[in-house]
Each structure stands twice: as C-alpha cells, then as structure tokens.
Design a protein around this motif. Structure first.
Motif, PDB file in Angstrom:
ATOM      1  N   THR A  15       6.397  -4.284  -7.181  1.00 53.58           N
ATOM      2  CA  THR A  15       5.056  -4.468  -6.619  1.00 53.58           C
ATOM      3  C   THR A  15       5.064  -4.264  -5.118  1.00 53.58           C
ATOM      4  O   THR A  15       4.161  -3.637  -4.546  1.00 53.58           O
ATOM      5  N   ILE A  16       6.093  -4.779  -4.458  1.00 49.55           N
ATOM      6  CA  ILE A  16       6.220  -4.587  -3.011  1.00 49.55           C
ATOM      7  C   ILE A  16       6.432  -3.115  -2.679  1.00 49.55           C
ATOM      8  O   ILE A  16       5.867  -2.577  -1.718  1.00 49.55           O
ATOM      9  N   SER A  17       7.236  -2.431  -3.493  1.00 48.91           N
ATOM     10  CA  SER A  17       7.504  -1.008  -3.229  1.00 48.91           C
ATOM     11  C   SER A  17       6.245  -0.167  -3.359  1.00 48.91           C
ATOM     12  O   SER A  17       6.147   0.904  -2.765  1.00 48.91           O
ATOM     13  N   LEU A  18       5.275  -0.655  -4.147  1.00 49.78           N
ATOM     14  CA  LEU A  18       4.029   0.095  -4.298  1.00 49.78           C
ATOM     15  C   LEU A  18       3.384   0.345  -2.944  1.00 49.78           C
ATOM     16  O   LEU A  18       2.901   1.453  -2.663  1.00 49.78           O
ATOM     17  N   GLY A  19       3.368  -0.685  -2.084  1.00 43.57           N
ATOM     18  CA  GLY A  19       2.788  -0.514  -0.754  1.00 43.57           C
ATOM     19  C   GLY A  19       3.526   0.517   0.075  1.00 43.57           C
ATOM     20  O   GLY A  19       2.908   1.299   0.809  1.00 43.57           O
ATOM     21  N   ILE A  20       4.869   0.519  -0.066  1.00 39.81           N
ATOM     22  CA  ILE A  20       5.679   1.486   0.680  1.00 39.81           C
ATOM     23  C   ILE A  20       5.337   2.910   0.246  1.00 39.81           C
ATOM     24  O   ILE A  20       5.059   3.797   1.072  1.00 39.81           O
ATOM     25  N   PHE A  21       5.335   3.136  -1.052  1.00 39.64           N
ATOM     26  CA  PHE A  21       5.110   4.484  -1.555  1.00 39.64           C
ATOM     27  C   PHE A  21       3.666   4.938  -1.361  1.00 39.64           C
ATOM     28  O   PHE A  21       3.411   6.109  -1.056  1.00 39.64           O
ATOM     29  N   LEU A  22       2.708   4.021  -1.544  1.00 40.19           N
ATOM     30  CA  LEU A  22       1.311   4.395  -1.310  1.00 40.19           C
ATOM     31  C   LEU A  22       1.097   4.771   0.145  1.00 40.19           C
ATOM     32  O   LEU A  22       0.378   5.741   0.448  1.00 40.19           O
ATOM     33  N   GLY A  23       1.716   4.032   1.066  1.00 42.02           N
ATOM     34  CA  GLY A  23       1.623   4.373   2.478  1.00 42.02           C
ATOM     35  C   GLY A  23       2.177   5.757   2.757  1.00 42.02           C
ATOM     36  O   GLY A  23       1.591   6.528   3.534  1.00 42.02           O
ATOM     37  N   LEU A  34       6.331 -13.377   0.001  1.00 40.38           N
ATOM     38  CA  LEU A  34       7.248 -12.501   0.734  1.00 40.38           C
ATOM     39  C   LEU A  34       6.532 -11.556   1.695  1.00 40.38           C
ATOM     40  O   LEU A  34       7.195 -10.816   2.430  1.00 40.38           O
ATOM     41  N   THR A  35       5.214 -11.557   1.698  1.00 40.58           N
ATOM     42  CA  THR A  35       4.489 -10.608   2.548  1.00 40.58           C
ATOM     43  C   THR A  35       4.750 -10.772   4.045  1.00 40.58           C
ATOM     44  O   THR A  35       4.616  -9.781   4.785  1.00 40.58           O
ATOM     45  N   PRO A  36       5.112 -11.979   4.555  1.00 38.06           N
ATOM     46  CA  PRO A  36       5.437 -12.040   5.989  1.00 38.06           C
ATOM     47  C   PRO A  36       6.649 -11.205   6.387  1.00 38.06           C
ATOM     48  O   PRO A  36       6.803 -10.838   7.564  1.00 38.06           O
ATOM     49  N   LEU A  37       7.533 -10.904   5.423  1.00 37.17           N
ATOM     50  CA  LEU A  37       8.694 -10.064   5.707  1.00 37.17           C
ATOM     51  C   LEU A  37       8.275  -8.600   5.743  1.00 37.17           C
ATOM     52  O   LEU A  37       7.219  -8.224   5.243  1.00 37.17           O
ATOM     53  N   SER A  38       9.126  -7.773   6.336  1.00 35.99           N
ATOM     54  CA  SER A  38       8.858  -6.339   6.262  1.00 35.99           C
ATOM     55  C   SER A  38       8.979  -5.895   4.814  1.00 35.99           C
ATOM     56  O   SER A  38       9.759  -6.484   4.043  1.00 35.99           O
TER      57      SER A  38
END
Length: 473
Positions: free
Chosen positions: A122-130, A363-367
């Motif tokens: 789920t976190i990686s989704l933000g990375i790849f969408l960006g 975990l959103t406060p982390l990079s």
C-alpha cells in the motif's frame, strides 16, 4: 495430553449457518493467489537494487540459488498440503504436530507477515503513482497519503469481501498483465542490445560466491508469499492435488522470471550492475540506457497493478488465518463467521483490512521508502519463522503416519539449514539504526501473542478441549 496424539487444542466455535465456498477455485486461480502474493513485478522495479549491490553481475546466480531454496521449502509445505486441506492451514499444520502453543505462534506470525506485506505494498502505491504522474508531467496531482491509501484499501477490501473466486481472478488478470508488460519491455531492450550472451555475468572468474551468499537473504525476500494458496485450501477444487502444484509452480515460475529478469537487466547495461545497485528506480535506468525513457512510466504503472494484486492476495490469505484462529477461539468467535451470501470470512476480512490501514497510516510520518522497508522487513521475519517450522513439522507428520522416507528427511534438513541461514543473514551484520530495532519489535509482537495464549488458557480452560477434526466450513 499424549505427545503421540497431541493436536491443536482450541475448541471450534459452534456450527454456523454458512461455511466457506468449498472447491470453487480452479487450479489456475489457486496458482494466481500465490503468484499475486509474491508480486513478481516489484523485484525488477525496486527489490533487485539490494541484490545487485551485493552480488553485482552475479545477481542472476543469487536468484537461482534462492529459487532452489524456495523449492525445497515448497517440497516441505506440500507434504502437509497433500494431507491436510485446511483454511488458515499453517496454524493447523504446525499446531497438530508441535502443540497448540506452536500452532498459535505460527498463525500469529503469519498474520503479521501477510498484513505487513499488504502495508508495504500500500505504501509502495504512492511511490509508483508519483513516478507515473511525474512521467506524464503531472507530478503535482499526486493525492495525499491519507486519501490515497484508504481508497486503495477500500477497493482491495471490497474485492476480498465480495467473492474469493472473483478476487482470485482479479489477481490472476492483473498480475499476468503486469508481468507481460515487464517481459515485453525486457525483450525490446534486449533486442536493441543485440546479444543474449554477457561474458561479464557468465565468466567463472567474475562470479563472487561471497557476494552471492550475502545477497541470498535479500533474494529470498522476493519470494515471500508463494505459499499463500495453501491458506485457501478449503476453497480450492481437489486441494490435495492443486494446492501443492500451485505452491511448487509459483516458486518455479517466479524464480525463473527473477533469474532471467536480473540477467537481462544487467545485460542491457553492458554488464554494469553498479548502475542498478545505486538506483532507486532500477528499471528506469534500463529503459533510459536503451533510449526508451518513456517505458519507465509503463513499468511503474505495471508495478501499481502488481501491488493491487499482491495486497488483495495478502488480505485473502491473512483473513483466512484470522478466520481459522477465530473458529478455534484464539480471537473472538465472531471473526470465525462466514457471510451467508458471499461465503467469505467477511468479519476476518474487515479486521485484517482495518489493521492494515491503521499500521499504514501510522507509518506515514516516515519517508515512503523507509516505511516500505520497515514493513517489509518485519513481514519477512513472520514468513521465515513459519517456513522454518514447516520444514521441521513435515517429516514429523509423515513419521506419525508411517510414511516417512529418506528423501523427506533430507528435504527437511536442507530446508531447516537454508532458513536458519536466511534468518541469520537478516540479523547479522547488525543493520544501522533504526533498522536494528525491527527484530525486537517483531519479538515484542510475538510475545504479545504468547501472553494472550497463556491468558486464555488460564481464564478459559474449557476452550482448550482436545479435538481431532479439521475446521468446519
């Protein structure tokens, strides 16, 4: 309790009006569950960076050795899968041989493994969408995490709640599409390179076994989840035959994909694995070197597709474990209920989904990269513990039925040694802060599960009546 007849000792909940939809998954859909849980596309998209940094041009060999290791583990899983067609199988496999405490710890460990893998994806989704939006010149349109992640998980949760056959087909189609995209781009890049042989990678003098050994731990990380079709055994047609095939084929097929992808990615860079090792977007380096920078956007889109299939597979597998342990009353009996119409463990799905969302938002406060790494590392601990226990349990289960043969003992010993090596490699050398705290965090989580087991045993001894039968439904 006799040691020769010790079984998992939670009493199941009272019979329910509906059970899981038995025998609905085809062999192909069972296979897709395991492959989707591995999320093969994520390895060339991001995971290969670590392996290339350690093994260099011998990355393909590290993945080859890791494939062999996973096939050994698969052989031990299949010993149990052929004999016991169970929902939330690992909880039962281990508990019936090593006792209820070991079974509970295995189930508790595997729940963390599946749900934290869903968190990482789920976190990686933000990375790849960006990356996709940046490639389209729309970087400013990336939605904030507090909107993107709940929306993503809501879609995953609905698919898991609605129908196991539907969600397995979704995983099959999406993962197949993402792998096909990667394969096509690798083929085009290789054709532009003009050669299939790379002396840098194949020359014996360039193979550094020390680097391959160091990279093995990280190569094995790429496979975690390949066993997840076993957790859906009750819902699989002819599970004694199709589940073992799915487990073994997923390890073999995806392992072959990893070996070939890593080889051709290094080939495309003229044998310079350092470029991959130093990049956070390794496939973008490949496509840029081939004069196809636009293809990187397609790869990131494929990684998003793979991520959805993986998250769905994780929620499916994790919810079956929660369901199974709920029926044995380790959790509240309510999570052991099945939806009357959809025949899915809807409350277990909801619990798994809410836990995944809560951890993801925490975990959103982390990079994003750090959060992805932390969740994935702790998830891996959960998988490795269960893989190790399965390799121990398989020959014991066969011995009890009088079917133990020499090859089973060899497979067990090799599996135990390999898993201990991987576990040791994940702990030493001690990683930098704060990664060095993650093993203690996992140990604290496991201690919480153990404490809850002991509390239930003391306060509700009636729930610990011995049973000899499988889970209902």
């Amino acid at each position: 309790m006799s040691s020769s007849t010790e079984t998992l000792a939670f009493a199941p909940a009272a019979p329910l009006r509906a059970g899981l939809r038995q025998g609905t998954l085809t062999p192909l859909e069972s296979l897709s569950q395991s492959i989707a849980n591995i999320a093969p596309t994520l390895t060339p998209a991001i995971n290969i960076t670590v392996v290339a940094g350690l093994a260099g041009p011998s990355s393909w060999l590290a993945y080859l050795v890791a494939t062999v290791a996973m096939l050994v583990v698969a052989a031990n899983i299949n010993v149990l899968a052929r004999r016991h067609a169970l929902s939330g199988s690992f909880f039962i496999y281990i508990g019936r041989t090593l006792g209820p405490f070991a079974g509970v710890m295995a189930g508790w460990s595997m729940i963390a493994a599946y749900l934290l893998t869903a968190v990482a994806v789920t976190i990686s989704l933000g990375i790849f969408l960006g990356n996709v939006l940046a490639g389209l010149g729309l970087a400013g349109l990336t939605p904030p995490a507090w909107i993107l992640m709940p929306a993503f998980l809501a879609l995953v949760g609905y698919s898991a709640y609605r129908d196991i056959k539907l969600s397995s087909r979704i995983g099959l189609y999406l993962e197949g599409l993402s792998i096909a995209i990667i394969v096509v781009i690798i083929a085009v890049v290789t054709a532009r390179h003009g050669s299939l042989l790379d002396a840098t990678q194949l020359a014996p003098a360039n193979i550094h076994l020390g680097g391959v050994t160091s990279a093995l731990t990280f190569a094995v990380f790429s496979f975690v989840g390949f066993e997840s079709s076993a957790t859906l055994a009750k819902e699989t047609a002819d599970p004694g035959r199709n589940v073992p095939r799915a487990v073994m084929l997923s390890a073999a097929l995806v392992g072959s994909f990893f070996v070939l992808a890593s080889y051709f990615m290094v080939l495309a860079l003229d044998g310079n694995a350092d470029i991959i090792a130093k990049s956070s977007s390794p496939f973008a380096e490949i496509t840029a070197h081939a004069g196809m920078p636009w293809a990187a956007t397609i790869v990131y889109a494929a990684a998003m597709i793979s991520g959805f299939a993986c998250a769905l597979a994780c929620i499916n597998a994790g919810s079956r474990l929660i369901f199974s342990m709920g029926r044995f009353r380790f959790f509240g009996a309510a999570v052991g209920e099945v939806h009357a119409e959809h025949r899915t463990p809807h409350r277990a799905v909801l619990v798994g989904l809410l836990a995944t969302l809560a951890i993801t938002l925490a975990l959103t406060p982390l990079s994003p990269i750090d959060a992805f790494g932390d969740a994935g590392t702790v998830a891996t601990f959960g998988f490795l513990v269960v893989y190790l226990l399965v390799c121990i349990v398989a020959p014991l289960d066969l011995r009890r039925s009088g079917e133990l043969k020499a090859q089973h003992v060899v497979s067990s010993v090799v599996g135990v040694v390999l898993m201990l090596f991987v576990i040791w490699g994940s702990l030493y050398p001690v990683p930098d802060y704060p990664m060095n705290l993650l093993p203690y965090l996992f140990a604290l989580y496991m201690g919480g599960g153990g404490a809850w087991f002991l509390y239930l045993k003391k306060t509700a001894p009636q729930e610990f009546a011995n049973i000899e039968h499988d889970l209902e439904g």
